[in-house]
Enzyme design. Sequence first.
Site, PDB file in Angstrom:
ATOM      1  N   GLY A  88      35.340  47.653  28.293  1.00 35.18           N
ATOM      2  CA  GLY A  88      34.690  48.764  27.598  1.00 35.18           C
ATOM      3  C   GLY A  88      35.123  50.161  28.014  1.00 35.18           C
ATOM      4  O   GLY A  88      34.841  51.118  27.301  1.00 35.18           O
ATOM      5  N   ASP A  89      35.773  50.294  29.172  1.00 35.63           N
ATOM      6  CA  ASP A  89      36.212  51.629  29.598  1.00 35.63           C
ATOM      7  C   ASP A  89      37.490  51.515  30.421  1.00 35.63           C
ATOM      8  O   ASP A  89      37.596  52.059  31.527  1.00 35.63           O
ATOM      9  CB  ASP A  89      35.119  52.328  30.407  1.00 35.63           C
ATOM     10  CG  ASP A  89      35.404  53.819  30.602  1.00 35.63           C
ATOM     11  OD1 ASP A  89      36.234  54.371  29.843  1.00 35.63           O
ATOM     12  OD2 ASP A  89      34.802  54.433  31.500  1.00 35.63           O
ATOM     13  N   LEU A  90      38.467  50.823  29.861  1.00 36.50           N
ATOM     14  CA  LEU A  90      39.756  50.713  30.542  1.00 36.50           C
ATOM     15  C   LEU A  90      40.473  52.060  30.498  1.00 36.50           C
ATOM     16  O   LEU A  90      40.647  52.651  29.437  1.00 36.50           O
ATOM     17  CB  LEU A  90      40.630  49.651  29.866  1.00 36.50           C
ATOM     18  CG  LEU A  90      40.382  48.200  30.246  1.00 36.50           C
ATOM     19  CD1 LEU A  90      41.352  47.307  29.485  1.00 36.50           C
ATOM     20  CD2 LEU A  90      40.515  47.971  31.739  1.00 36.50           C
TER      21      LEU A  90
ATOM     22  N   THR B  91      36.042  56.085  27.046  1.00 37.75           N
ATOM     23  CA  THR B  91      36.787  57.335  27.202  1.00 37.75           C
ATOM     24  C   THR B  91      37.641  57.535  25.958  1.00 37.75           C
ATOM     25  O   THR B  91      38.491  56.694  25.661  1.00 37.75           O
ATOM     26  CB  THR B  91      37.680  57.280  28.460  1.00 37.75           C
ATOM     27  OG1 THR B  91      36.844  57.041  29.603  1.00 37.75           O
ATOM     28  CG2 THR B  91      38.443  58.576  28.650  1.00 37.75           C
TER      29      THR B  91
END
Length: 241
Positions: free
Chosen positions: A130-132, A173
């Site tokens: 979800g936020d690599l 992001t």
Amino acid sequence: VGGMSEIAFAKKGGKEWFIKKFISPKYPTPDSPGSERIKAQKKKNCDEFESRQKELNRRIGSKCGLGGNLVYAVDFFRVETCYYKITEKIDVSSIAVSEICRLNHKDLMVILKSLVHSLRIMHKENIVHGDLKPENILIKVTDTGTYTAKLIDFDDSYFSQKPPTDREQVVGTPEYYSPELYDYISDEDEEISGTTLTTKSDIFALGVIFTEYITGTKPLIPSKYSGTYTAVKDGATISFK
């Protein structure tokens, strides 16, 4: 303080741990402001958040141990209105992207493969990170002089096709959004189903990250676009350094 949390270190049993206090969501108490309806909705969101975090930690923890390349939470709990997460303390220093792209082919491939291996473990459990982004991937030099990649920060993780119903909890992001993630977050009328969000969103983000690791820059897109995801949505030409 960083983003939606406060962080610190704590000692227990002679060992130092990393502790994170979530600023949001806040569990409603009887004397919390707002109507009963609003408090009931907040409680529902918190119960979902708590259940999801505990199951994510259980699934990831069952597939790896402390000191591995997936830095997962060893404890998650609530005290009064606030949630807390505990992980092992690790050295958060990492090689810069500008250094990674200058490594020799063998060392670079070790980094890419170790990162893919960690992600594959998660995806086999239907977990979306979800936020690599590079900040959540710690590139380390081991005692033997080889490289490895540690994956951290699963605060925004969820199960494939089951993102949080409270869309404010789906953050990520923007520079690494997939088109479907952007569509879901920006859908003010909530007409787009959460089933559109799968592990494929991580693969899109990984494509952007690998481009940075290999070339030193993100994919090159026309200046009128705000990010790779918008260029892809519009069918624009994307090139690479």
